[in-house]
Design a protein around this motif. Structure first.
Motif, PDB file in Angstrom:
ATOM      1  N   GLN A 174       0.833  -1.205   0.000  1.00 44.03           N
ATOM      2  CA  GLN A 174       0.000   0.000   0.000  1.00 44.03           C
ATOM      3  C   GLN A 174       0.864   1.251   0.000  1.00 44.03           C
ATOM      4  O   GLN A 174       2.011   1.219   0.473  1.00 44.03           O
ATOM      5  CB  GLN A 174      -0.909   0.013   1.222  1.00 44.03           C
ATOM      6  CG  GLN A 174      -1.905  -1.120   1.275  1.00 44.03           C
ATOM      7  CD  GLN A 174      -2.846  -1.003   2.464  1.00 44.03           C
ATOM      8  OE1 GLN A 174      -3.150   0.110   2.914  1.00 44.03           O
ATOM      9  NE2 GLN A 174      -3.320  -2.122   2.965  1.00 44.03           N
ATOM     10  N   PRO A 175       0.343   2.353  -0.506  1.00 41.06           N
ATOM     11  CA  PRO A 175       1.083   3.624  -0.442  1.00 41.06           C
ATOM     12  C   PRO A 175       1.482   3.955   0.993  1.00 41.06           C
ATOM     13  O   PRO A 175       0.695   3.766   1.927  1.00 41.06           O
ATOM     14  CB  PRO A 175       0.077   4.633  -0.993  1.00 41.06           C
ATOM     15  CG  PRO A 175      -0.795   3.829  -1.898  1.00 41.06           C
ATOM     16  CD  PRO A 175      -0.931   2.492  -1.231  1.00 41.06           C
ATOM     17  N   SER A 203      -0.160   0.099  -4.516  1.00 45.71           N
ATOM     18  CA  SER A 203      -1.555   0.385  -4.844  1.00 45.71           C
ATOM     19  C   SER A 203      -2.402   0.328  -3.589  1.00 45.71           C
ATOM     20  O   SER A 203      -2.175  -0.482  -2.692  1.00 45.71           O
ATOM     21  CB  SER A 203      -2.066  -0.627  -5.874  1.00 45.71           C
ATOM     22  OG  SER A 203      -3.425  -0.401  -6.175  1.00 45.71           O
ATOM     23  N   SER A 204      -3.405   1.179  -3.572  1.00 48.41           N
ATOM     24  CA  SER A 204      -4.343   1.180  -2.461  1.00 48.41           C
ATOM     25  C   SER A 204      -5.362   0.065  -2.650  1.00 48.41           C
ATOM     26  O   SER A 204      -5.802  -0.188  -3.772  1.00 48.41           O
ATOM     27  CB  SER A 204      -5.055   2.523  -2.372  1.00 48.41           C
ATOM     28  OG  SER A 204      -6.100   2.464  -1.430  1.00 48.41           O
ATOM     29  N   TRP A 228      -8.287   0.241  -1.794  1.00 46.61           N
ATOM     30  CA  TRP A 228      -9.579   0.872  -1.944  1.00 46.61           C
ATOM     31  C   TRP A 228      -9.796   1.329  -3.380  1.00 46.61           C
ATOM     32  O   TRP A 228      -8.897   1.832  -4.019  1.00 46.61           O
ATOM     33  CB  TRP A 228      -9.687   2.071  -1.010  1.00 46.61           C
ATOM     34  CG  TRP A 228      -9.667   1.696   0.432  1.00 46.61           C
ATOM     35  CD1 TRP A 228      -8.592   1.670   1.261  1.00 46.61           C
ATOM     36  CD2 TRP A 228     -10.786   1.299   1.217  1.00 46.61           C
ATOM     37  NE1 TRP A 228      -8.970   1.268   2.524  1.00 46.61           N
ATOM     38  CE2 TRP A 228     -10.303   1.043   2.525  1.00 46.61           C
ATOM     39  CE3 TRP A 228     -12.145   1.144   0.967  1.00 46.61           C
ATOM     40  CZ2 TRP A 228     -11.140   0.628   3.558  1.00 46.61           C
ATOM     41  CZ3 TRP A 228     -12.983   0.741   1.993  1.00 46.61           C
ATOM     42  CH2 TRP A 228     -12.486   0.482   3.267  1.00 46.61           C
TER      43      TRP A 228
END
Length: 127
Positions: A13-14, A114-115, A117
């Motif tokens: 994740q970021p 990448s998220s 969400w």
């Protein structure tokens, strides 16, 4: 024959961190420098970081302050510690070994930032 094997890629994740490893093996392996490069489809290959035999280090401008390149000389292994990752760091990361017998590349490892969400979708309930 020199063999270069990378590992440690994946999905993050970021804002997260990831650590890549690159191990070189071969007879009479005298390493001058170990480097990480990255490349996305359709883009030019970009130097991420280099560490030389004299311990001098260079980083690409886009990763300075976020990435480091520690090494284990006894194991002929170099790492890429990546912190505060952004989607812009998504690429295939490849290890390059500059040795007495020439330049050698690993197969590359995918890093995806990448998220989990989605962007969201508006739902409106109206009478």
């Amino acid at each position: 024959q020199v063999r270069v094997v990378e590992s440690g890629g994946g999905l993050v994740q970021p804002g997260g961190s990831l650590r890549l490893s690159c191990a070189a093996s071969g007879r009479s392996l005298a390493i001058y420098a170990m480097s990480w490069y990255r490349q996305a489809p359709g883009k030019e290959r970009e130097l991420v970081a280099t560490i030389r035999i004299d311990k001098t280090v260079n980083y690409g401008d886009s990763v300075k302050g976020r990435f480091t390149i520690p090494r284990d000389i006894a194991k002929n292994t170099v790492y890429l510690q990546m912190n505060d990752l952004t989607p812009g760091d998504t690429d295939i990361y490849s290890c390059n070994i500059n040795s007495r017998v020439g330049l050698h590349w690993g197969q590359g490892t995918q890093v995806t930032v990448s998220s989990p969400w989605g962007q969201g979708t508006q739902v409106t309930v109206s009478s």
